[in-house]
Design an enzyme around this catalytic site. Structure first.
Site, PDB file in Angstrom:
ATOM      1  CG  HIS A 104      19.746  17.574  61.698  1.00 50.55           C
ATOM      2  ND1 HIS A 104      19.703  16.294  61.217  1.00 50.55           N
ATOM      3  CD2 HIS A 104      20.834  18.143  61.132  1.00 50.55           C
ATOM      4  CE1 HIS A 104      20.728  16.091  60.407  1.00 50.55           C
ATOM      5  NE2 HIS A 104      21.440  17.196  60.334  1.00 50.55           N
ATOM      6  CG  ASP A 107      16.419  15.481  62.152  1.00 49.47           C
ATOM      7  OD1 ASP A 107      16.271  15.978  61.034  1.00 49.47           O
ATOM      8  OD2 ASP A 107      17.518  15.081  62.605  1.00 49.47           O
ATOM      9  CG  ASP A 299      27.792  11.010  60.916  1.00 51.99           C
ATOM     10  OD1 ASP A 299      27.599  10.732  62.118  1.00 51.99           O
ATOM     11  OD2 ASP A 299      27.246  11.975  60.352  1.00 51.99           O
ATOM     12  CG  ASP A 310      26.418  11.921  51.660  1.00 52.76           C
ATOM     13  OD1 ASP A 310      27.101  10.911  51.879  1.00 52.76           O
ATOM     14  OD2 ASP A 310      26.092  12.739  52.537  1.00 52.76           O
TER      15      ASP A 310
HETATM   16  C1  XLS Z   1      25.024  15.232  55.378  1.00 53.21           C
HETATM   17  C2  XLS Z   1      25.516  15.011  56.721  1.00 53.21           C
HETATM   18  C3  XLS Z   1      24.512  15.272  57.823  1.00 53.21           C
HETATM   19  C4  XLS Z   1      25.212  15.437  59.128  1.00 53.21           C
HETATM   20  C5  XLS Z   1      24.428  16.091  60.188  1.00 53.21           C
HETATM   21  O1  XLS Z   1      25.639  14.852  54.403  1.00 53.21           O
HETATM   22  O2  XLS Z   1      26.039  13.723  56.811  1.00 53.21           O
HETATM   23  O3  XLS Z   1      23.572  14.251  57.870  1.00 53.21           O
HETATM   24  O4  XLS Z   1      25.688  14.226  59.616  1.00 53.21           O
HETATM   25  O5  XLS Z   1      24.043  17.378  59.847  1.00 53.21           O
HETATM   26 NI    NI Z   2      26.752  12.829  58.552  1.00 47.63          NI
HETATM   27 NI    NI Z   3      26.478  12.771  54.791  1.00 52.30          NI
END
Ligand code: XLS
Ligand code: NI
Ligand code: NI
Length: 441
Positions: A104, A107, A299, A310
């Site tokens: 990001h 980051d 991801d 999460d």
């Molecule tokens: C959050 C998301 C984030 C995205 C990128 O839950 O997984 O990390 O992958 O913005």
């Molecule tokens: Ni993500």
């Molecule tokens: Ni996530």
């Protein structure tokens, strides 16, 4: 692989030693140089490191501050620290043999007192990243904008009730697209951040959805204008941080994108933990995206099914990953996508070495799943079973149904003539046992 110069990690570069190796800091299944079907495993897997977890995560949770202290996080000037941190990051990418990374905007560079200052900081870090990418050969899988961390985005970015915040978010996405292009990013991700709502008492749902679509449309227009060729990806998530996120799951997003005529511009970045939060399996989300021709990237993480949020853990569940891999390979792979470890160390995992254990585990599990999935597909037993199960649609009136060549009157005649259908077993238990023979050989 080319070398960087920093030496923040004591752990040496990770080598492949094979399944028999007792070395915890070696790959057992992921051999980046192994050639499978004319491509190296590194090319097949396209593993990526998530900057935010691996290099910005400190183990903080709502009950206490961070536990993880890294040697490169020292110094008064935040830009200087960010530069040092990036050296450490690229040293890690190399040692863990990851060909890609993701970030990001916020980051990699500290936010300044104004948008202009933030952009200036970002430019410095992007220039550094460009050098490090060149020196190491590590590439950018995707970039994105953090439109959820800063308090200004507390009520969303594109779906904020204040047009001023919308404009700020647009400016941030504009810049993030530019830097992703500058770094050769192969994709650009839109994760919903705080695009959702807490209560309908203060929310105009229809207007917010219209605004979200307007933002995505403008992003696509701008990408075209600057000649950014990367694939646009939406990352669905059903809840967290908001109670109801608009990008709930792949099916919801497909409906949303089609409503606004945006479906040709986007594919999906599917996150395992988001799939399970939506009440789906990882494989379900992959199949839904693939069925729409919109499977983009992964991801790679997992949640804790006992919890409702999460947790972003590293996934070592070979069974789950094998099923996912079967669906991904059947769909023809991920194209410009890859497997990005959007996963973080547990709070007490404070050693720098833990970063290696975590990623080795994830990479090995995915590589093993890839190999098992290839065997499953090569033998074709499940595919044959499924094919046979639908065989009545291959000929006769079944085929006519698929070809849209029949109607209710004809089908009524057939039903009256044929009488009661003969029940056929779905054989789920047989198939589950068959799957286990591949997993436990
Ligand atoms: C959050 C998301 C984030 C995205 C990128 O839950 O997984 O990390 O992958 O913005
Ligand atoms: Ni993500
Ligand atoms: Ni996530």
């Amino acid at each position: 692989m080319k070398k960087t110069t920093s030496s923040f990690f004591k752990t040496p570069a990770i080598a492949y030693e094979g399944p028999q190796s007792a070395n915890a800091l070696a790959f057992k299944h992921y051999n980046p140089d192994e050639v499978v079907d004319g491509k190296t495993m590194a090319e097949h897997m396209r593993f990526s490191i998530a900057y935010w977890h691996a290099f910005r995560g400190v183990g903080a949770d709502p009950f206490g501050p961070g536990t993880i202290v890294r040697p490169w996080e020292s110094g008064k000037d935040p830009v200087a620290v960010a530069l040092k941190r990036m050296d450490a990051a690229f040293e890690f990418f190399q040692k863990i043999r990851a060909p890609f990374w993701c970030f990001h905007d916020r980051d990699i560079a500290p936010e300044g007192k104004s948008l202009a200052e933030s952009n200036k900081n970002l430019d410095k870090l992007v220039a550094h990243a460009k050098e490090l990418q060149k020196a190491t050969g590590v590439k950018l899988l995707w970039g994105t904008a953090n439109l959820f961390g800063n308090p200004r985005f507390m009520c969303g970015a594109a779906t904020n009730p204040d047009a001023h915040v919308f404009a700020y978010a647009a400016a941030q996405i504009k810049k993030a697209l530019e830097v992703t292009q500058e770094l050769g990013g192969e994709n650009y991700v839109f994760w919903g951040g705080r695009e959702g709502y807490e209560t309908l008492l203060n929310t105009n749902l229809k207007r917010e959805q219209d605004h979200l679509a307007a933002m995505l449309r403008m992003a696509a227009d701008y990408a075209k204008e600057i000649g950014f060729k990367g694939q646009f990806l939406i990352e669905p998530k059903p809840k967290e941080p908001t109670t109801h996120q608009y990008d709930f799951d792949c099916a919801t997003c497909i409906g949303f994108l089609r409503t606004y005529g945006l479906e040709k511009i986007f594919k999906f970045n599917i996150e395992t933990n988001h799939a399970t939060l939506a009440g789906h399996t990882f494989q379900h989300e992959i199949e839904v995206a693939a069925a729409a021709g919109m499977l983009g990237s992964i991801d790679a993480n997992t949640g804790n099914l006992l919890l409702g949020w999460d947790t972003d853990q590293f996934n070592t569940d070979v069974k789950e990953l094998t099923l996912a891999m079967v669906s991904i390979l059947k769909a023809g792979g991920l194209g410009t996508g890859g497997f990005n470890f959007d996963a973080k160390l547990r709070r007490p995992s404070i050693d720098a070495e833990d970063l290696f254990h975590a990623h080795i585990g994830g990479m090995d599990a995915y590589a093993l799943a890839f190999k098992i999935a290839r065997k499953i597909l090569a033998e074709g037993k499940f595919e044959q079973f499924v094919k046979d199960r639908y065989a009545s649609f291959d000929t006769g009136f079944g085929k006519d149904i698929e070809k849209k060549k029949t109607n209710f009157r004809e089908l009524e005649k057939i039903a009256l003539k044929l009488g009661e259908p003969t029940p056929k077993s779905g054989k789920q238990e047989y198939l589950e046992n068959l799957l286990n023979t591949y997993l436990h050989g």
